[in-house]
Design an enzyme around this catalytic site. Sequence first.
Site, PDB file in Angstrom:
ATOM      1  N   ASP A   9      12.126  36.934  16.453  1.00  0.00           N
ATOM      2  CA  ASP A   9      13.904  37.125  16.128  1.00  0.00           C
ATOM      3  C   ASP A   9      14.553  36.166  16.403  1.00  0.00           C
ATOM      4  O   ASP A   9      15.952  35.924  15.888  1.00  0.00           O
ATOM      5  CB  ASP A   9      14.207  38.603  16.907  1.00  0.00           C
ATOM      6  CG  ASP A   9      14.706  39.765  16.111  1.00  0.00           C
ATOM      7  OD1 ASP A   9      15.049  39.332  14.739  1.00  0.00           O
ATOM      8  OD2 ASP A   9      14.832  40.841  16.512  1.00  0.00           O
ATOM      9  N   GLN A  59      14.936  46.291  17.877  1.00  0.00           N
ATOM     10  CA  GLN A  59      15.900  46.523  17.045  1.00  0.00           C
ATOM     11  C   GLN A  59      17.100  46.563  17.746  1.00  0.00           C
ATOM     12  O   GLN A  59      17.242  47.389  18.888  1.00  0.00           O
ATOM     13  CB  GLN A  59      15.549  47.623  16.244  1.00  0.00           C
ATOM     14  CG  GLN A  59      16.555  47.917  15.056  1.00  0.00           C
ATOM     15  CD  GLN A  59      16.587  46.652  14.049  1.00  0.00           C
ATOM     16  OE1 GLN A  59      15.651  46.007  13.638  1.00  0.00           O
ATOM     17  NE2 GLN A  59      17.865  46.503  13.430  1.00  0.00           N
ATOM     18  N   LYS A  61      11.434  46.529   7.734  1.00  0.00           N
ATOM     19  CA  LYS A  61      10.232  45.543   8.257  1.00  0.00           C
ATOM     20  C   LYS A  61       9.067  45.873   8.299  1.00  0.00           C
ATOM     21  O   LYS A  61       8.029  45.055   8.194  1.00  0.00           O
ATOM     22  CB  LYS A  61      10.918  45.188   9.686  1.00  0.00           C
ATOM     23  CG  LYS A  61      12.363  44.775   9.734  1.00  0.00           C
ATOM     24  CD  LYS A  61      13.019  44.544  10.982  1.00  0.00           C
ATOM     25  CE  LYS A  61      14.293  43.947  10.942  1.00  0.00           C
ATOM     26  NZ  LYS A  61      15.152  44.038  12.059  1.00  0.00           N
TER      27      LYS A  61
HETATM   28  N1  GUN Z   1      20.178  44.477  14.335  1.00  0.00           N
HETATM   29  C1  GUN Z   1      20.962  43.865  13.413  1.00  0.00           C
HETATM   30  N2  GUN Z   1      20.229  42.750  12.769  1.00  0.00           N
HETATM   31  C2  GUN Z   1      19.169  42.366  13.292  1.00  0.00           C
HETATM   32  C3  GUN Z   1      18.231  41.522  13.595  1.00  0.00           C
HETATM   33  O1  GUN Z   1      18.346  40.620  13.085  1.00  0.00           O
HETATM   34  N3  GUN Z   1      17.370  41.643  14.531  1.00  0.00           N
HETATM   35  C4  GUN Z   1      17.239  42.917  15.264  1.00  0.00           C
HETATM   36  N4  GUN Z   1      16.377  42.970  16.242  1.00  0.00           N
HETATM   37  N5  GUN Z   1      18.182  43.780  15.298  1.00  0.00           N
HETATM   38  C5  GUN Z   1      19.138  43.630  14.499  1.00  0.00           C
END
Ligand code: GUN
Length: 316
Positions: A120, A97, A53
């Site tokens: 998100d 996350q 990211k």
């Molecule tokens: N963990 C697995 N997929 C995601 C996601 O799309 N966003 C976040 N914040 N954590 C994750």
Amino acid sequence: MAAQIIDGKALSKVLRQQYKTRVEALGRAGVVPGLAVILVGDNPASQVYVGNKVKACAECGVRSFHHALPSEASEQEVLDTIAQLNADPAVHGILVQLPLPPHIDVRHVLEAIAVDKDVDGFHLYNVGGLVVGNTIFPPCTPYGVQLLLETTGTAVAGKNVVVVGASNIVGKPMALMLLQKEATVTVCHAKTHNLAQHTILADILIVAAGQPGLIVPQMVKEGAVVIDVGINRLEDGRIVGDVDFHGVMEKASWITPVPGGVGPMTVTMLIENTLRSAERRQELAHGEGWEGWDSPPLSRGAPPAGGVGKGVGARV
Ligand code: GUN
């Protein structure tokens, strides 16, 4: 005939190239879009995802703020970090996350994120918005799947869509988004009896179960569009999805590979949401309405001048 490949890596590349123009336009208005990422603990998979990211931000000209907290950080420390980022005008998007360490209540954390920085799409407001077809930020993975489907030219309205997996991150929001597009949606999950009886009816099959080899050719309708959201690391180190790619390829009309299908799109949609957050703030500051997610980037022209409602709760 073998299925055509839905290339998420290529689509991501095109979209990320387009984002540079939008970043430049924001720059002319004195705005540098910013994404804050909070990682609690040292889960190796999460470290890789966060690294991807941050790298994508750099590639697109988005500033990233990486907050790494130790696994023993308290819930209050995480909430304090979020409060600080909510108040920071340089931050347009905040991502925590997941998963979080078990002593931290994920709902408390997600509800603490300002709705208009929730790139998100996990805040209850945005989740609830999906139910009525009105949300600020669609969650990144289902949003990416929606764009991948669009590139195949597959009309969704009226189709039988089967979603395998009912997680809050993928399966449930995916089902709601496709219902909004007037598909006939079935959601299957770990307790579903006779999975194949459902999947065989799917014109569009979306699999997000985290189980390698779950979907074999006998479970797939001839000509179906198959989207594999699974990312599984096998003992020999190979990364595979939930679908028997080579077998199902012989029955499907379109299929996503793993890697190179949905994965890159999830990260790209995070950048998309962050840019839209920055653009939205600009538009709202100038008294303009805001065009929402229902008009996706592939078909979207210039934002409307004046318009549909303002701020949280506007028709988006
Ligand atoms: N963990 C697995 N997929 C995601 C996601 O799309 N966003 C976040 N914040 N954590 C994750």
